[in-house]
Write a protein that holds these residues in place. Structure first.
Motif, PDB file in Angstrom:
ATOM      1  N   UNK A  47     -44.549  15.110  39.676  1.00 53.76           N
ATOM      2  CA  UNK A  47     -43.717  14.440  38.682  1.00 53.76           C
ATOM      3  C   UNK A  47     -44.071  12.952  38.632  1.00 53.76           C
ATOM      4  N   UNK A  48     -44.263  12.400  37.452  1.00 58.09           N
ATOM      5  CA  UNK A  48     -44.690  10.984  37.351  1.00 58.09           C
ATOM      6  C   UNK A  48     -43.687   9.999  37.957  1.00 58.09           C
ATOM      7  N   UNK A  49     -42.381  10.283  37.819  1.00 55.73           N
ATOM      8  CA  UNK A  49     -41.386   9.345  38.351  1.00 55.73           C
ATOM      9  C   UNK A  49     -41.464   9.245  39.873  1.00 55.73           C
ATOM     10  N   UNK A 105     -44.137   9.921  41.649  1.00 55.11           N
ATOM     11  CA  UNK A 105     -45.416   9.273  41.978  1.00 55.11           C
ATOM     12  C   UNK A 105     -45.289   7.751  41.900  1.00 55.11           C
ATOM     13  N   UNK A 106     -44.555   7.287  40.901  1.00 57.34           N
ATOM     14  CA  UNK A 106     -44.353   5.838  40.769  1.00 57.34           C
ATOM     15  C   UNK A 106     -43.526   5.304  41.947  1.00 57.34           C
ATOM     16  N   UNK A 107     -42.490   6.041  42.343  1.00 55.51           N
ATOM     17  CA  UNK A 107     -41.699   5.629  43.496  1.00 55.51           C
ATOM     18  C   UNK A 107     -42.549   5.573  44.755  1.00 55.51           C
ATOM     19  N   UNK A 108     -43.381   6.574  44.967  1.00 53.52           N
ATOM     20  CA  UNK A 108     -44.224   6.608  46.159  1.00 53.52           C
ATOM     21  C   UNK A 108     -45.259   5.496  46.133  1.00 53.52           C
ATOM     22  N   UNK A 109     -45.841   5.254  44.976  1.00 54.50           N
ATOM     23  CA  UNK A 109     -46.876   4.215  44.876  1.00 54.50           C
ATOM     24  C   UNK A 109     -46.290   2.816  45.081  1.00 54.50           C
ATOM     25  N   UNK A 110     -45.171   2.519  44.432  1.00 50.34           N
ATOM     26  CA  UNK A 110     -44.576   1.195  44.578  1.00 50.34           C
ATOM     27  C   UNK A 110     -44.092   0.948  46.006  1.00 50.34           C
ATOM     28  N   UNK A 111     -43.551   1.986  46.626  1.00 47.17           N
ATOM     29  CA  UNK A 111     -43.065   1.813  47.999  1.00 47.17           C
ATOM     30  C   UNK A 111     -44.217   1.645  48.969  1.00 47.17           C
ATOM     31  N   UNK A 112     -45.326   2.340  48.732  1.00 48.97           N
ATOM     32  CA  UNK A 112     -46.495   2.177  49.606  1.00 48.97           C
ATOM     33  C   UNK A 112     -47.037   0.749  49.523  1.00 48.97           C
ATOM     34  N   UNK A 113     -47.032   0.172  48.323  1.00 47.84           N
ATOM     35  CA  UNK A 113     -47.476  -1.218  48.196  1.00 47.84           C
ATOM     36  C   UNK A 113     -46.516  -2.161  48.919  1.00 47.84           C
ATOM     37  N   UNK A 114     -45.233  -1.851  48.858  1.00 44.02           N
ATOM     38  CA  UNK A 114     -44.254  -2.671  49.565  1.00 44.02           C
ATOM     39  C   UNK A 114     -44.439  -2.591  51.075  1.00 44.02           C
ATOM     40  N   UNK A 115     -44.812  -1.418  51.590  1.00 45.66           N
ATOM     41  CA  UNK A 115     -45.073  -1.260  53.022  1.00 45.66           C
ATOM     42  C   UNK A 115     -46.274  -2.093  53.447  1.00 45.66           C
ATOM     43  N   UNK A 116     -47.295  -2.109  52.613  1.00 47.64           N
ATOM     44  CA  UNK A 116     -48.488  -2.899  52.943  1.00 47.64           C
ATOM     45  C   UNK A 116     -48.147  -4.389  52.996  1.00 47.64           C
ATOM     46  N   UNK A 117     -47.327  -4.858  52.057  1.00 49.57           N
ATOM     47  CA  UNK A 117     -46.919  -6.261  52.071  1.00 49.57           C
ATOM     48  C   UNK A 117     -46.085  -6.579  53.309  1.00 49.57           C
ATOM     49  N   UNK A 118     -45.233  -5.657  53.697  1.00 49.47           N
ATOM     50  CA  UNK A 118     -44.399  -5.891  54.883  1.00 49.47           C
ATOM     51  C   UNK A 118     -45.243  -5.972  56.145  1.00 49.47           C
ATOM     52  N   UNK A 119     -46.238  -5.104  56.251  1.00 44.83           N
ATOM     53  CA  UNK A 119     -47.088  -5.096  57.446  1.00 44.83           C
ATOM     54  C   UNK A 119     -47.980  -6.327  57.523  1.00 44.83           C
ATOM     55  N   UNK A 120     -48.330  -6.885  56.384  1.00 42.12           N
ATOM     56  CA  UNK A 120     -49.141  -8.105  56.409  1.00 42.12           C
ATOM     57  C   UNK A 120     -48.349  -9.294  56.930  1.00 42.12           C
ATOM     58  N   UNK A 121     -47.048  -9.298  56.686  1.00 42.99           N
ATOM     59  CA  UNK A 121     -46.215 -10.395  57.177  1.00 42.99           C
ATOM     60  C   UNK A 121     -45.739 -10.149  58.609  1.00 42.99           C
ATOM     61  N   UNK A 122     -45.586  -8.904  59.000  1.00 37.52           N
ATOM     62  CA  UNK A 122     -45.076  -8.598  60.332  1.00 37.52           C
ATOM     63  C   UNK A 122     -45.816  -7.352  60.849  1.00 37.52           C
ATOM     64  N   UNK A 123     -46.876  -7.581  61.595  1.00 39.56           N
ATOM     65  CA  UNK A 123     -47.677  -6.467  62.100  1.00 39.56           C
ATOM     66  C   UNK A 123     -47.022  -5.762  63.283  1.00 39.56           C
ATOM     67  N   UNK A 124     -46.113  -6.397  63.946  1.00 42.51           N
ATOM     68  CA  UNK A 124     -45.456  -5.758  65.094  1.00 42.51           C
ATOM     69  C   UNK A 124     -44.532  -4.619  64.662  1.00 42.51           C
TER      70      UNK A 124
END
Length: 640
Positions: free
Chosen positions: A499-501, A503-522
């Motif tokens: 379902x496209x909706x 997929x969009x939720x999963x994609x946006x959240x994955x990008x948010x996880x990457x941003x969080x890990x870049x600021x706090x790797x621990x």
């Protein structure tokens, strides 16, 4: 003292009491200044705590009812020969009223009599040392009330109307479409019968399946016995009869040498042998005959339900059938197969109810129903129920730690938020948002993302960039139990992520996880510790659950691999009688079968059931002879 003699004594005492009351009234009329005498009721010894006025009222009611009955009988005898037509209806009404009044009074008297007998322990077989039947009833009532108090309606409570597949098919496609399909199926399966007599019998109605009219009568070859009550749950076990034990030994002998011919012969004489039905269902599924496989499973469930104990109430979630008992295993296997068949037909709501039943029968969950119940809830739209289930269900680990629940709860919250937005409802701020739950799932189980991208598949360029990150690069966690559960989840629920909706939720959240890990790797290390602590075992604790059992894909045997086989008409007849017992087909003198000496019975069985088998060009007459044996068109007998 017998109850009849006791009734006679009661009537005599009532008459004496009425006579004494009449004398008392006469005395009062003669000497009004004298003090009223107290009438002694001889039933005070039997009815402690009852008022005299109630007893006098009951005696007066009984006397008036007897007088009314006598008047009614005399009136009926006087007008027996000539009865006006205008008075027939009124007489019938009076007669009904008098009958109702007399029956109510007699019922009241009998109830009072039973109570007196129970209080005095005058029942048959009673003694002074043994408690009366009233005490036993009171104890049973107390036990039942305690069970009800301890276990209120839970998430395991099952709605029986959703267990029927036909009901859900009518809701999806409409009743007209379902009825026309059933008529076409019945007309296609029914063939003219020659030389045979159709036997009809009463088919018992069940809640798990809808039995067909052509199924054989339930032979009561096994039953269910009550074991014990413990912690508010009733424990049961299936018990086999000696006849069923003989059939079981024949099945095990055929299973030891991989002889499906022997399994079919067991079903010919024992049409409700459970292991044979499950085996033939697996075989029919393997060769692509899904309807016959579903019929075999349904027949198995029909027999299992017919054997239920009267105390067995599985729809309330308070009964246990332990998988450790060998005789209970067919019920779990049949329910799991029935659940998968419902899902393939698109009946996700019915599959959810069966999954709840399967999970409630054994708290240890031997069939892995816990790892597909979230899928059925999401497909059926039961989002609120799944959230409630995740909060109420007791387990060793919290349910959100399992990969299937961590992602499914995010999906449920996503759709519930959409419903609240469309209905302009007040948003519940006490619960986490769908984005927060999805972020938590990706942080806890990052290897799921790469498997989903490959399985769905997701071909957007954004996924390539996301999977290039070190946190989502691996598809293994090096924890055997967790990796196995992730494989089951992806195989079971990958279709939801098309379902496209979502997929969009999963994609946006994955990008948010990457941003969080870049600021706090621990933070990544913290989630690794949580994962290792939740699944600390070095062995695969769920190895008994096969990934292919949760898959929509069905393994089948290509027809090209069976072209060199030679058919055996006896095997086809045996299989047909085994599954469709009680529905006779064309009967006639079959031609002598071909010689199948030194042949593999498994190969013979496979070719006898496949409709697409190629019998050659018929140049030497072999193909024509084989077609003559399989189709059963006895042309010579018809010409005669």
């Amino acid at each position: 003292m017998s109850s009849r003699l006791f009734k006679k004594v009661v009537k005599e005492q009532e008459q004496q009491q009425l006579g004494e009351e009449g004398q008392l009234k006469d005395d009062e009329s003669e000497s009004p200044d004298s003090a009223p005498r107290s009438s002694i009721n001889p039933f005070d010894l039997l009815n402690d705590g009852d008022d005299d006025q109630d007893q006098e009222a009951e005696a007066a009611d009984e006397a008036s009812s007897r007088d009314g009955d006598k008047k009614e009988l005399s009136a009926q005898q006087s007008t027996r020969d000539v009865v006006p037509t205008s008075n027939q209806k009124s007489k019938k009404k009076k007669k009904k009223k008098s009958k109702e009044g007399s029956t109510s009074n007699t019922d009241k008297a009998e109830w009072q009599l039973d109570e007196d007998l129970d209080s005095l322990s005058l029942g048959i077989g009673s003694s002074t040392d043994q408690p009366g039947p009233s005490k036993a009833k009171l104890e049973n009532a107390k036990v039942r009330s305690n069970v009800v108090k301890q276990h209120p309606p839970s998430v395991f409570q099952i709605d029986p109307k959703y267990l029927n597949v036909e009901n859900e098919l009518r809701r999806i496609f409409g009743s007209k479409v379902v009825k026309s399909f059933e008529r076409n199926q019945q007309s296609g399966s029914s063939r003219p019968v020659r030389g045979a007599r159709r036997v009809t019998h009463h088919i018992r109605k069940t809640i798990l399946v809808s039995p067909s009219d052509h199924w054989p009568r339930w032979d009561a070859s096994f039953s269910m016995e009550f074991l014990e009550s413990k912690d508010g749950y009733n424990y049961f076990r299936y018990v086999h009869s000696p006849t069923y034990g003989q059939a079981q030994r024949a099945f095990e002998a055929a299973q030891a040498i991989h002889d499906l011919n022997g399994v079919a012969s067991v079903l010919m004489y024992h049409p409700y042998h459970l292991d044979s039905l499950i085996t033939m269902s697996d075989y029919f599924k393997f060769v692509g005959e899904h309807q016959m496989a579903a019929d075999a499973v349904a027949k198995c469930l029909y027999a299992l339900e017919c054997a239920w104990n009267p105390m067995f109430t599985p729809l309330q979630g308070n009964c246990q059938l332990k998988f450790s008992h060998e005789t209970n295993k067919p019920l779990f296997k049949a329910l799991f197969a029935h659940m998968i068949n419902m899902d393939r037909r698109g009946c996700h709501r019915s599959a959810l109810e069966v999954c709840k039943l399967l999970l409630s029968l054994d708290s240890e969950d031997p069939m892995g129903a816990l790892f597909c119940i979230d899928y059925f809830a999401v497909r059926a739209g039961e989002y609120s129920w799944l959230e409630q289930f995740s909060e109420d269900y007791k387990s060793d680990n919290s349910l959100w730690l399992f990969p299937n629940f961590s992602y499914s709860l995010s999906i449920c919250r996503f759709y519930l938020e959409r419903e609240q937005t469309s209905q302009d409802a007040h948003k519940d701020n006490t619960k986490a948002t769908s984005a927060d739950l999805m972020k938590q799932a990706l942080m806890l189980h990052p290897s799921v993302l790469k498997k989903l991208v490959a399985k769905v598949p997701l071909k957007d360029q954004a996924w390539t960039k996301i999977l290039a990150h070190s946190y989502f690069r691996s598809d293994e966690t090096n924890i055997p139990s967790l990796d196995h559960l992730i494989n089951i989840y992806v195989e079971r629920s990958y279709i939801i992520w098309r379902l496209p909706d979502l997929q969009k939720l999963l994609r946006d959240t994955a990008k948010l996880v990457i941003e969080t890990l870049e600021h706090n790797r621990s933070e990544a290390k913290d989630w690794v510790c949580v994962r290792e602590e939740a699944f600390s075992s070095e062995k695969n604790e769920y190895a008994h659950l096969l990934v292919q059992d949760f898959s929509d894909a069905v393994s089948s045997l290509p027809p090209d691999n069976l072209q060199n086989f030679v058919v055996d008409a006896r095997m086809g007849e045996a299989m047909h009688n085994a599954i469709h017992a009680g529905n006779p087909h064309d009967v006639g003198q079959a031609p002598p079968p071909r010689d199948v000496a030194n042949r593999n019975p498994l190969a013979v069985l496979f070719e006898s059931m496949l409709p697409w088998v190629n019998y050659g060009d018929g140049g030497d007459g072999i193909a024509a002879d084989e077609d003559y044996q399989i189709n059963g068109h006895f042309q010579e007998n018809q010409e005669d």
